[in-house]
Write a protein that holds these residues in place. Structure first.
Motif, mmCIF file in Angstrom:
data_model
loop_
_atom_site.group_PDB
_atom_site.id
_atom_site.type_symbol
_atom_site.label_atom_id
_atom_site.label_comp_id
_atom_site.label_asym_id
_atom_site.label_seq_id
_atom_site.Cartn_x
_atom_site.Cartn_y
_atom_site.Cartn_z
ATOM 1 N N LYS A 171 5.807 -24.761 10.697
ATOM 2 C CA LYS A 171 4.784 -25.188 11.642
ATOM 3 C C LYS A 171 3.925 -26.285 11.022
ATOM 4 O O LYS A 171 3.488 -26.172 9.876
ATOM 5 C CB LYS A 171 3.914 -24.009 12.063
ATOM 6 N N GLY A 199 0.857 -29.024 12.499
ATOM 7 C CA GLY A 199 0.103 -29.590 13.611
ATOM 8 C C GLY A 199 0.429 -28.872 14.904
ATOM 9 O O GLY A 199 0.536 -27.642 14.946
ATOM 10 N N PRO A 200 0.670 -29.617 15.991
ATOM 11 C CA PRO A 200 0.949 -28.991 17.294
ATOM 12 C C PRO A 200 2.409 -28.596 17.475
ATOM 13 O O PRO A 200 2.806 -28.212 18.570
ATOM 14 C CB PRO A 200 0.568 -30.096 18.279
ATOM 15 N N GLY A 201 3.205 -28.684 16.415
ATOM 16 C CA GLY A 201 4.624 -28.377 16.562
ATOM 17 C C GLY A 201 5.219 -27.824 15.294
ATOM 18 O O GLY A 201 4.540 -27.154 14.503
ATOM 19 N N ALA A 202 6.506 -28.098 15.073
ATOM 20 C CA ALA A 202 7.202 -27.578 13.906
ATOM 21 C C ALA A 202 8.252 -28.574 13.427
ATOM 22 O O ALA A 202 8.889 -29.267 14.228
ATOM 23 C CB ALA A 202 7.860 -26.241 14.221
ATOM 24 N N TYR A 206 11.233 -33.053 14.400
ATOM 25 C CA TYR A 206 9.877 -32.557 14.642
ATOM 26 C C TYR A 206 9.714 -32.423 16.152
ATOM 27 O O TYR A 206 9.856 -33.407 16.891
ATOM 28 C CB TYR A 206 8.818 -33.493 14.074
ATOM 29 N N TRP A 242 7.088 -31.025 19.132
ATOM 30 C CA TRP A 242 5.696 -30.620 19.289
ATOM 31 C C TRP A 242 5.289 -30.638 20.746
ATOM 32 O O TRP A 242 5.952 -31.238 21.594
ATOM 33 C CB TRP A 242 4.784 -31.503 18.451
ATOM 34 N N SER A 243 4.178 -29.964 21.014
ATOM 35 C CA SER A 243 3.647 -29.865 22.370
ATOM 36 C C SER A 243 2.183 -30.292 22.367
ATOM 37 O O SER A 243 1.322 -29.541 21.904
ATOM 38 C CB SER A 243 3.777 -28.430 22.892
ATOM 39 N N PRO A 244 1.887 -31.483 22.872
ATOM 40 C CA PRO A 244 0.495 -31.938 22.897
ATOM 41 C C PRO A 244 -0.338 -31.221 23.948
ATOM 42 O O PRO A 244 -1.567 -31.246 23.885
ATOM 43 C CB PRO A 244 0.628 -33.426 23.217
ATOM 44 N N SER A 251 6.563 -31.268 26.098
ATOM 45 C CA SER A 251 7.180 -31.220 24.773
ATOM 46 C C SER A 251 7.738 -32.589 24.422
ATOM 47 O O SER A 251 8.362 -33.255 25.252
ATOM 48 C CB SER A 251 8.313 -30.183 24.730
#
Length: 384
Positions: free
Chosen positions: A309, A311-314, A344, A346-348, A353
């Motif tokens: 993980k 920030g906002p994602g992985a 990477y 992520w979901s802001p 996504s």
């Protein structure tokens, strides 16, 4: 030591595999009609692709990789939205159990561009009937990818018609023998104008057990098949009939090492399981040899992966391999597929996504020729 042997030796260390967490998590629009709760769900997804080497297709197709001694055009850009999907699901209480129905499709038919059926099933009181994920795959060892093909070496994460019974963590099913398993290949003309007399007289039998213990999740599954050809209806045939049993086993595991770090791994092995091995170099489970006997093909695959993980994602990384042992067989062709992914995702914001990924794929043939290719891919997905 060959890749196949290395994978076999690594099987004892495959106790860490994890859940498929890709962009298939979609939200639903729910409404009620009487006692029935209905949901409409899906997503629109754009894939942006640049192939540094050969054109690998809408999703990574290992057969498109040029071997080192073959001419190839390098540098290909592509964009498509074929993975976009829509589904409809209902849930109705019936006699103490929920009756669930689901119909879903996407636009990956014919390799991309045609609408196709993904899921169509009903489930009540532990009995599922229709088309959905094969019971052979446990959704534990798959590391998330932007690429739609998914990792070689795991049990095939695809869908086929079946009748399944689930009791707690255990499930067993009879499944269509021709959808994933593939059809036997004939090396010789058994009848003039008729090269393949393969038949299916029994369904494939699958069984799976999946469980969780603290941060550890695991799945063990098996498939048993009957493979046949029959030329009795053709008096001029040079061969008569033969049959063989095919089988496969898959072990998957995942470990949440911490809140941020997840490890996963899996191994799949069998003889005559064909397409039950994801991205298998040989789709046929067996072949009709020149002596008229049906010879099964042994295959082995494995995957290791990690998600961190950030920030906002992985950040997700994995190495995957699928092999078919052709050393003592009459057939030639590709015997090894490999893919490595680094991405990477992520979901802001909720329902949105994004993803960026680089992948390396290779294939090797029975006569030791090989080739590889690199892909850079991005995605934007909006769910409903």
């Amino acid at each position: 030591m060959t890749i196949q042997k290395r994978v076999k030796h690594a099987a004892i260390f495959s106790a860490s595999a994890l859940a498929l967490a890709v962009a298939s998590a979609s939200h639903a629009v729910d409404f009620e009609v009487g006692d029935t709760t209905a949901s409409v769900y899906g997503y629109a997804k754009l894939d942006i692709i640049y192939d540094v080497d050969a054109d690998l297709g809408n999703s990574i197709g290992h057969s498109n990789i040029a071997l080192d001694d073959e001419p190839s055009q390098d540098g290909h850009f592509n964009m498509h939205a074929y993975q976009s999907r829509i589904g409809f699901q209902t849930s109705t209480p019936v006699s103490g159990s929920d009756l669930v129905t689901r119909i879903e499709g996407d636009f990956y038919g014919s390799g991309g561009g045609s609408f196709r059926l993904r899921h169509a099933y009903g489930s009540w009181d532990g009995i599922l009937a229709g088309q959905t994920w094969t019971n052979f795959y446990g959704f534990v060892a798959g590391t998330p990818t932007v690429d739609f093909t998914g990792p070689p070496g795991v049990a095939n994460q695809a869908r086929q018609p079946q009748l399944r019974y689930t009791a707690g963590n255990f499930s067993m099913a009879i499944e269509d023998p021709d959808t994933l398993g593939g059809s036997e290949t004939a090396l010789v003309d058994t009848v003039e104008g008729e090269e393949d007399v393969a038949k299916s007289s029994m369904p494939d039998l699958t069984a799976r057990y999946t469980d969780t213990s603290g941060p550890f999740k695991y799945s063990a599954s098996a498939v048993l098949r009957r493979l046949e050809y029959d030329a009795e209806a053709y008096p001029a045939a040079d061969v008569d009939d033969d049959s063989a049993f095919g089988w496969g086993m898959a072990l998957e595991a995942a470990m949440d090492v911490s809140e941020a770090l997840t490890l996963r791994a899996g191994v799949t092995h069998g003889d005559g399981m064909g397409g039950y091995l994801n991205v298998s170099p040989q789709s046929s489970p067996a072949y009709l040899a020149s002596n008229g006997e049906l010879e099964t093909l042994e295959s082995t695959g494995g995957t290791i992966g990690v998600s961190l993980k950030a920030g906002p994602g992985a950040i997700n990384a994995s190495y995957n391999v699928a092999t078919v042992d052709l050393d003592d067989e009459e057939i030639s062709g590709t015997d090894t597929h490999e893919t490595a992914y680094l991405n990477y995702i992520w979901s802001p914001a909720e329902r949105i996504s994004y993803g960026i990924e680089t992948s390396w794929a290779s294939r090797e043939t029975k006569d030791d020729r090989d080739g590889d290719a690199t892909r850079i891919q991005g995605m934007v997905m909006y769910s409903f």
